[in-house]
Design an enzyme around this catalytic site. Structure first.
Site, mmCIF file in Angstrom:
data_model
loop_
_atom_site.group_PDB
_atom_site.id
_atom_site.type_symbol
_atom_site.label_atom_id
_atom_site.label_comp_id
_atom_site.label_asym_id
_atom_site.label_seq_id
_atom_site.Cartn_x
_atom_site.Cartn_y
_atom_site.Cartn_z
ATOM 1 N N HIS A 201 0.842 -1.210 0.000
ATOM 2 C CA HIS A 201 0.000 0.000 0.000
ATOM 3 C C HIS A 201 0.874 1.257 0.000
ATOM 4 O O HIS A 201 0.573 2.235 -0.685
ATOM 5 C CB HIS A 201 -0.873 0.057 1.261
ATOM 6 N N GLY B 1 -3.070 -1.257 -7.078
ATOM 7 C CA GLY B 1 -2.021 -2.261 -7.192
ATOM 8 C C GLY B 1 -2.331 -3.282 -8.285
ATOM 9 O O GLY B 1 -3.487 -3.655 -8.491
#
Ligand code: PAF
Length: 283
Positions: A37, A149
């Site tokens: 993250h 992502g």
């Protein structure tokens, strides 16, 4: 870093940034942040002047038998990590702030083709839940750029499609998967694995690498490779859901001459569902 819990206060802070001519980047998360993250946050920082992160464990993307109630909520550690990364605005809405009615009645966004494919086959409602919450968040933040992502590859492809179809004025950036030193893709759900499972979890990435190596070596027997990979995962103690070779831009089944491929897999180890993927260019 300012922490905001309401749409009104978020909008006010974003307007103040816009008035200063700042470009806004947005990273939506469900919290329990790991280095993967933080890599998204760093990419957001490189792409804009003001970085907005949201933490919201979205009930709409969890099935009735999934881990919504137990999903790790680590607000203090997440806040400290985001502060250390120099995030400007953190949005942490309550469920009632994002969903104005009951979940059954609220307007949904569905991107065709995703609910019945790959993860969508075994997680009904998952992709509609994601598309709906991301649309709600995009409408609140109105970012110039949003960062996701590549680990959640199907999600990334869906968000790109949604942004294109609904003409949202947002650039979508994908960031390469961060891996542990042994290759396991970083994921909030890795914390569910016990020591034995953690040792075996690496097989998921290894099996994907084996499929990618066969493709690079010239094999185009996609189904044979997929079946063999499923068998290897089974032998390693996983309950495989799918291993699938696709073309990366639209996740269609590739023809024999496809130059760009992605191999995607999902498998359960104990109670933990793990997903991973590898992209490759055939040279
Ligand atoms: O990838 C995630 O963490 C979630 O699916 C997202 C994009 C934050 C939506 O809830």
């Amino acid at each position: 870093m300012q922490t905001l819990t309401t749409t009104a206060s978020l909008r006010e802070s974003i307007q103040a940034q816009r008035a200063l001519g700042k470009r806004i980047a947005f990273v939506p998360t469900m919290g329990n942040l790991h280095d993967g993250h933080l890599q998204l946050v760093r990419q957001a920082r490189a792409l804009a002047d003001c970085v907005v992160v949201s933490i919201f464990v979205n009930p709409m993307q969890f099935g009735p038998n999934e881990d919504f109630a137990t999903y790790p909520r680590t607000r203090d550690a997440d806040t400290a990590a985001l502060q250390a990364e120099g995030v400007d605005l953190l949005f942490v809405p309550a469920v009632e702030e994002l969903y104005t009615g009951s979940l059954d009645e609220v307007t949904r966004v569905e991107v065709p083709g995703f609910e019945g494919d790959l993860c969508g086959r075994s997680r009904p409602g998952f992709f509609t839940g994601i598309a709906t919450v991301v649309t709600g968040l995009f409408n609140r933040v109105q970012p110039d750029v949003a960062v996701f992502g590549e680990k959640d590859f199907q999600q990334l492809v869906m968000i790109r499609r949604m942004v294109r179809d609904l003409c949202m004025p947002i650039e979508v950036h994908g960031v390469a998967t961060m891996r542990e030193p042994d290759g396991l893709a970083m994921s909030s759900r890795n914390s569910y694995l016990d020591a034995g499972q953690r040792g075996r979890a690496i097989r998921l990435y290894q099996v994907l690498c084996e499929v990618a190596a066969s493709l690079q070596a010239g094999s185009r027997e996609y189904e044979v490779l997929e079946q063999k990979a499923m068998q290897s995962l089974g032998e390693a103690g996983f309950e495989p859901d799918y291993v699938s070779v696709r073309e990366p831009s639209g996740l269609r089944l590739p023809g024999p001459d496809a130059g760009q491929l992605v191999v995607l897999a999902a498998a359960t180890l104990g109670q933990t569902r793990l997903i991973d993927n590898i992209s490759l260019s055939i040279t």
